[in-house]
Design an enzyme around this catalytic site. Structure first.
Site, PDB file in Angstrom:
ATOM      1  N   ASN A   1     -33.856  41.437 -13.140  1.00  0.00           N
ATOM      2  CA  ASN A   1     -34.817  41.913 -14.017  1.00  0.00           C
ATOM      3  C   ASN A   1     -35.916  42.455 -13.129  1.00  0.00           C
ATOM      4  O   ASN A   1     -36.953  42.976 -13.933  1.00  0.00           O
ATOM      5  CB  ASN A   1     -35.248  41.141 -15.080  1.00  0.00           C
ATOM      6  CG  ASN A   1     -34.145  40.669 -15.991  1.00  0.00           C
ATOM      7  OD1 ASN A   1     -33.391  41.696 -16.475  1.00  0.00           O
ATOM      8  ND2 ASN A   1     -34.154  39.557 -16.694  1.00  0.00           N
TER       9      ASN A   1
ATOM     10  N   HIS B   1     -30.266  44.453 -20.876  1.00  0.00           N
ATOM     11  CA  HIS B   1     -30.700  43.052 -20.075  1.00  0.00           C
ATOM     12  C   HIS B   1     -31.307  42.025 -20.973  1.00  0.00           C
ATOM     13  O   HIS B   1     -30.664  40.796 -20.985  1.00  0.00           O
ATOM     14  CB  HIS B   1     -31.774  43.374 -19.121  1.00  0.00           C
ATOM     15  CG  HIS B   1     -31.180  43.731 -17.771  1.00  0.00           C
ATOM     16  ND1 HIS B   1     -31.624  43.521 -16.519  1.00  0.00           N
ATOM     17  CD2 HIS B   1     -30.295  45.060 -17.686  1.00  0.00           C
ATOM     18  CE1 HIS B   1     -30.911  44.314 -15.551  1.00  0.00           C
ATOM     19  NE2 HIS B   1     -30.225  45.113 -16.415  1.00  0.00           N
TER      20      HIS B   1
ATOM     21  N   GLY C   1     -28.277  36.821 -26.056  1.00  0.00           N
ATOM     22  CA  GLY C   1     -28.202  37.745 -27.342  1.00  0.00           C
ATOM     23  C   GLY C   1     -29.338  38.799 -27.581  1.00  0.00           C
ATOM     24  O   GLY C   1     -30.449  38.893 -26.714  1.00  0.00           O
TER      25      GLY C   1
ATOM     26  N   ASP D   1     -27.509  58.994 -10.259  1.00  0.00           N
ATOM     27  CA  ASP D   1     -26.727  60.514 -10.720  1.00  0.00           C
ATOM     28  C   ASP D   1     -27.646  61.646 -10.055  1.00  0.00           C
ATOM     29  O   ASP D   1     -28.237  62.234 -10.696  1.00  0.00           O
ATOM     30  CB  ASP D   1     -26.670  60.654 -11.965  1.00  0.00           C
ATOM     31  CG  ASP D   1     -25.883  61.749 -12.584  1.00  0.00           C
ATOM     32  OD1 ASP D   1     -25.510  62.446 -11.657  1.00  0.00           O
ATOM     33  OD2 ASP D   1     -25.535  62.053 -13.735  1.00  0.00           O
TER      34      ASP D   1
ATOM     35  N   SER E   1     -29.213  65.009 -11.459  1.00  0.00           N
ATOM     36  CA  SER E   1     -29.599  65.106 -12.919  1.00  0.00           C
ATOM     37  C   SER E   1     -29.821  63.735 -13.509  1.00  0.00           C
ATOM     38  O   SER E   1     -29.392  63.190 -14.332  1.00  0.00           O
ATOM     39  CB  SER E   1     -28.514  65.644 -13.618  1.00  0.00           C
ATOM     40  OG  SER E   1     -27.146  64.907 -13.698  1.00  0.00           O
TER      41      SER E   1
ATOM     42  N   ARG F   1     -32.167  50.288 -20.171  1.00  0.00           N
ATOM     43  CA  ARG F   1     -31.408  48.950 -19.371  1.00  0.00           C
ATOM     44  C   ARG F   1     -32.271  47.743 -19.882  1.00  0.00           C
ATOM     45  O   ARG F   1     -31.670  46.644 -19.991  1.00  0.00           O
ATOM     46  CB  ARG F   1     -32.012  49.084 -17.837  1.00  0.00           C
ATOM     47  CG  ARG F   1     -30.854  50.054 -17.146  1.00  0.00           C
ATOM     48  CD  ARG F   1     -31.207  50.191 -15.720  1.00  0.00           C
ATOM     49  NE  ARG F   1     -31.065  48.888 -15.099  1.00  0.00           N
ATOM     50  CZ  ARG F   1     -32.079  48.303 -14.281  1.00  0.00           C
ATOM     51  NH1 ARG F   1     -33.306  49.190 -14.178  1.00  0.00           N
ATOM     52  NH2 ARG F   1     -32.087  47.065 -13.582  1.00  0.00           N
TER      53      ARG F   1
ATOM     54  N   HIS G   1     -25.380  54.778 -16.324  1.00  0.00           N
ATOM     55  CA  HIS G   1     -25.719  55.236 -15.032  1.00  0.00           C
ATOM     56  C   HIS G   1     -25.954  56.476 -14.795  1.00  0.00           C
ATOM     57  O   HIS G   1     -26.374  56.885 -13.648  1.00  0.00           O
ATOM     58  CB  HIS G   1     -24.675  54.446 -14.142  1.00  0.00           C
ATOM     59  CG  HIS G   1     -24.785  52.904 -14.169  1.00  0.00           C
ATOM     60  ND1 HIS G   1     -24.030  52.164 -13.195  1.00  0.00           N
ATOM     61  CD2 HIS G   1     -25.669  51.996 -14.700  1.00  0.00           C
ATOM     62  CE1 HIS G   1     -24.263  50.852 -13.311  1.00  0.00           C
ATOM     63  NE2 HIS G   1     -25.054  50.977 -14.249  1.00  0.00           N
ATOM     64  N   THR G   2     -25.700  57.235 -15.588  1.00  0.00           N
ATOM     65  CA  THR G   2     -26.186  58.943 -15.636  1.00  0.00           C
ATOM     66  C   THR G   2     -27.597  59.071 -15.427  1.00  0.00           C
ATOM     67  O   THR G   2     -28.082  60.187 -15.059  1.00  0.00           O
ATOM     68  CB  THR G   2     -25.656  59.644 -16.741  1.00  0.00           C
ATOM     69  OG1 THR G   2     -25.745  61.088 -16.399  1.00  0.00           O
ATOM     70  CG2 THR G   2     -26.142  59.307 -17.934  1.00  0.00           C
TER      71      THR G   2
END
Length: 329
Positions: free
Chosen positions: A98, A71, A77, A247, A250, A67, A196-197
């Site tokens: 953040n 972010h 960029g 998730d 898992s 992430r 998001h798994t």
């Protein structure tokens, strides 16, 4: 009033991002696979080794490290601005979106090793891109060839991060606008949402869906009722500390189960559920639900991460190569 603020935020965000892209888009061609082949041949191996060592003892850091790259790229960029500290807490890492990021010490550890091997050669922005790839791979996910050659920015502003990072309550129209304004496709949106798994979220990111969806003490009708009951057992209305698996079962394994959850109306965030509100993103979700299409998702994820890694990069003589990732030279 709240909806007007959101629209204003996006208008400002779009103007800023388009100006950034217009200024930097030509520089994306300065990226290449194997950029450090001659200047620092062991660079990628050093990153991989430290990430694998980290994942062996702290696999929960995999999602935050992935992430962190996202972010970084969505604000100014992919130029490492999310890593900068500020004496007055005004840099990006202090923006509300953040505050849940973790693993900065791992990036610092990698940078120390790289500086020892090849002083002043490898950028912090590239470390983030490589660490994201290796974190996903270490959690049984795909690997891909990372383009490198980014340089580091010198500016980091918490207000920009607050305005430009897509919050978890966005609808599909706002999500598509956010991604398209950065040169990312609707497919990239569906694919990258699959990240998001892995990972966890604080209750505050979705509690409104459980207790006060429209301001009348109601629940989100797009969320599965059994799932709502389960979440309410973990998250009380004012809970700001509890972490919930994105998730369930898992969250430390990179797989396609996320899409099955979304198809069953069990996506944790409004932005997850929103994928069912567009024909293209819905088709992608359904084609990867029930555990099918793992190999195609893995391939797509690598492609979309490379696309994301090209957003607003600094190359050539722009920016700098920071000696320490948390401070400009």
């Amino acid at each position: 009033m709240a909806s007007q603020k959101v629209l204003l935020c996006f208008a400002l965000q779009l103007i800023f991002v388009l100006s950034v892209l217009d200024h930097h888009n030509a520089n994306a061609q300065g990226l290449t696979v194997g950029f450090y082949k001659k200047s620092c041949p062991k660079a990628e191996a050093i990153v991989t080794k430290i990430i694998e060592q980290t994942m062996a003892v702290a696999p929960s850091l995999g999602a935050p490290l992935m992430r962190m790259h996202f972010h970084d790229c969505f604000v100014r960029g992919c130029e490492g601005s999310v890593l900068l500290n500020s004496a007055t807490n005004q840099s990006e890492k202090f923006a509300v979106p953040n505050l849940s990021l973790r693993g900065f010490q791992i990036i610092d550890k990698i940078k120390v090793a790289l500086e020892k091997e090849c002083p002043g050669v490898v950028s912090c922005a590239d470390v983030l891109a490589l660490a994201a790839r290796d974190s996903v791979a270490a959690l049984n996910g795909p690997t891909w060839e990372v383009e490198t050659g980014r340089r580091d920015g010198r500016v980091s502003n918490s207000t920009e991060a607050l305005l430009q990072l897509p919050p978890p309550f966005l609808n599909i129209t706002a999500l598509k606008t956010s991604f398209l304004s950065r040169g990312l496709s609707v497919k990239d949106l569906a694919v990258l949402s699959g990240g998001h798994t892995i990972g966890t979220s604080h209750c505050t990111a979705f509690n409104n869906r459980l207790y006060n969806f429209t301001g009348k003490g109601d629940t989100d009708p797009t969320l599965d009722s059994e799932y709502i009951d389960r979440l309410k057992m973990k998250c009380k209305p004012a809970d700001q500390t509890t972490l919930v698996e994105m998730d369930p079962g898992s969250f430390k394994t990179f797989d396609v189960k996320y899409f099955d959850l979304v198809a069953k109306r069990r996506g944790l965030f409004s932005s997850d559920s929103a994928l069912l509100d567009d024909s293209e993103t819905k088709a992608y979700v359904l084609s990867h639900a029930t555990g099918s299409g793992t190999s195609s998702f893995f391939k797509d994820f690598g492609v979309s991460m490379v696309n994301m890694g090209r957003i607003g990069v600094l190359t050539g003589s722009a920016g700098e190569i920071r000696k320490v990732c948390s401070a400009v030279n």
